[in-house]
Design a protein around this motif. Structure first.
Motif, PDB file in Angstrom:
ATOM      1  N   PRO A  69       0.826  -1.223   0.000  1.00  0.00           N
ATOM      2  CA  PRO A  69       0.000   0.000   0.000  1.00  0.00           C
ATOM      3  C   PRO A  69       0.857   1.269   0.000  1.00  0.00           C
ATOM      4  O   PRO A  69       0.538   2.236  -0.686  1.00  0.00           O
ATOM      5  CB  PRO A  69      -0.817  -0.109   1.293  1.00  0.00           C
ATOM      6  N   GLU A  70       1.954   1.250   0.738  1.00  0.00           N
ATOM      7  CA  GLU A  70       2.830   2.425   0.808  1.00  0.00           C
ATOM      8  C   GLU A  70       3.476   2.693  -0.555  1.00  0.00           C
ATOM      9  O   GLU A  70       3.606   3.837  -0.976  1.00  0.00           O
ATOM     10  CB  GLU A  70       3.890   2.222   1.894  1.00  0.00           C
ATOM     11  N   TRP A  71       3.886   1.639  -1.261  1.00  0.00           N
ATOM     12  CA  TRP A  71       4.509   1.786  -2.573  1.00  0.00           C
ATOM     13  C   TRP A  71       3.545   2.459  -3.543  1.00  0.00           C
ATOM     14  O   TRP A  71       3.886   3.424  -4.212  1.00  0.00           O
ATOM     15  CB  TRP A  71       4.964   0.412  -3.085  1.00  0.00           C
ATOM     16  N   PHE A  72       2.299   1.977  -3.610  1.00  0.00           N
ATOM     17  CA  PHE A  72       1.343   2.569  -4.542  1.00  0.00           C
ATOM     18  C   PHE A  72       0.890   3.954  -4.079  1.00  0.00           C
ATOM     19  O   PHE A  72       0.542   4.795  -4.892  1.00  0.00           O
ATOM     20  CB  PHE A  72       0.178   1.614  -4.818  1.00  0.00           C
ATOM     21  N   ASN A  73       0.952   4.191  -2.785  1.00  0.00           N
ATOM     22  CA  ASN A  73       0.680   5.516  -2.250  1.00  0.00           C
ATOM     23  C   ASN A  73       1.764   6.504  -2.709  1.00  0.00           C
ATOM     24  O   ASN A  73       1.471   7.614  -3.149  1.00  0.00           O
ATOM     25  CB  ASN A  73       0.609   5.455  -0.721  1.00  0.00           C
ATOM     26  N   SER A  87      -2.701   4.936  -5.156  1.00  0.00           N
ATOM     27  CA  SER A  87      -3.488   4.160  -4.182  1.00  0.00           C
ATOM     28  C   SER A  87      -4.987   4.448  -4.264  1.00  0.00           C
ATOM     29  O   SER A  87      -5.801   3.546  -4.097  1.00  0.00           O
ATOM     30  CB  SER A  87      -2.979   4.398  -2.758  1.00  0.00           C
ATOM     31  N   ARG A  88      -5.361   5.683  -4.548  1.00  0.00           N
ATOM     32  CA  ARG A  88      -6.805   6.002  -4.614  1.00  0.00           C
ATOM     33  C   ARG A  88      -7.481   5.305  -5.783  1.00  0.00           C
ATOM     34  O   ARG A  88      -8.676   5.077  -5.768  1.00  0.00           O
ATOM     35  CB  ARG A  88      -7.014   7.514  -4.757  1.00  0.00           C
ATOM     36  N   LEU A 129      -6.756   2.296  -6.820  1.00  0.00           N
ATOM     37  CA  LEU A 129      -6.757   0.844  -6.655  1.00  0.00           C
ATOM     38  C   LEU A 129      -8.059   0.406  -6.002  1.00  0.00           C
ATOM     39  O   LEU A 129      -8.296   0.689  -4.840  1.00  0.00           O
ATOM     40  CB  LEU A 129      -5.589   0.403  -5.760  1.00  0.00           C
ATOM     41  N   SER A 146     -10.609  -2.338  -4.334  1.00  0.00           N
ATOM     42  CA  SER A 146     -10.239  -3.374  -3.366  1.00  0.00           C
ATOM     43  C   SER A 146      -9.898  -4.679  -4.078  1.00  0.00           C
ATOM     44  O   SER A 146      -9.002  -5.400  -3.659  1.00  0.00           O
ATOM     45  CB  SER A 146     -11.336  -3.576  -2.328  1.00  0.00           C
ATOM     46  N   SER A 206      -6.386  -4.261  -5.423  1.00  0.00           N
ATOM     47  CA  SER A 206      -5.490  -4.288  -4.272  1.00  0.00           C
ATOM     48  C   SER A 206      -5.288  -5.726  -3.793  1.00  0.00           C
ATOM     49  O   SER A 206      -4.158  -6.151  -3.538  1.00  0.00           O
ATOM     50  CB  SER A 206      -6.113  -3.467  -3.153  1.00  0.00           C
ATOM     51  N   ASN A 232      -1.855  -7.885  -3.850  1.00  0.00           N
ATOM     52  CA  ASN A 232      -1.393  -8.538  -2.623  1.00  0.00           C
ATOM     53  C   ASN A 232      -1.160 -10.025  -2.859  1.00  0.00           C
ATOM     54  O   ASN A 232      -0.201 -10.594  -2.341  1.00  0.00           O
ATOM     55  CB  ASN A 232      -2.395  -8.336  -1.478  1.00  0.00           C
TER      56      ASN A 232
END
Length: 135
Positions: free
Chosen positions: A102-106, A111-112, A114, A116, A119, A123
């Motif tokens: 999540p931090e990488w795509f943030n 991230s917004r 993606l 669920s 995501s 994962n």
């Protein structure tokens, strides 16, 4: 932890991009640059389960560092997977365990966008990489 060169390039490129339309276009370009997987690699044993789209993943350990190749039948997912590969290729097994998806795509500003299910799919890809590296 030091980022692989491709990850630094991805961050640099995506952080300079202001709009979602530009990021989406970049995402497609990253996916288009993924080397094609051979039909030999596109087998059930290499398919990542937990993705709505078809995703295949193969990994090889070279001098203590992991190199992954992947493909997807969905263009957007191919782009996301390409960015994940940029982040993880060249890492050791222990570094791979520490990747914060999540931090990488943030950091990439994605991230917004993606959902669920996307995501969860990414994962699943990362978990598959980790399980390959546990061998």
């Amino acid at each position: 932890m030091t980022l692989p060169a491709d990850a630094v390039l991805a961050l640099d490129t995506f952080q300079k991009t202001a709009s979602w339309e530009q990021r989406a276009r970049l995402l497609m370009q990253w996916g288009d640059r993924l080397p094609a997987l051979s039909d030999v690699d596109k087998v059930e044993a290499n398919r990542v389960h937990g993705c709505e789209s078809q995703v295949w993943l193969v990994g090889a350990l070279q001098d203590g560092h992991w190199q992954f190749s992947a493909s997807s039948d969905a263009r957007l997912i191919r782009g996301l997977v390409a960015l994940l590969l940029a982040r993880v290729n060249g890492l050791s097994a222990s570094e791979l365990q520490q990747v914060d998806l999540p931090e990488w795509f943030n950091q990439l500003g994605l991230s917004r966008q993606l959902s669920s299910s996307r995501s969860n799919g990414l994962n699943a890809v990362l978990q598959r990489m980790r399980s390959l590296s546990d061998v």
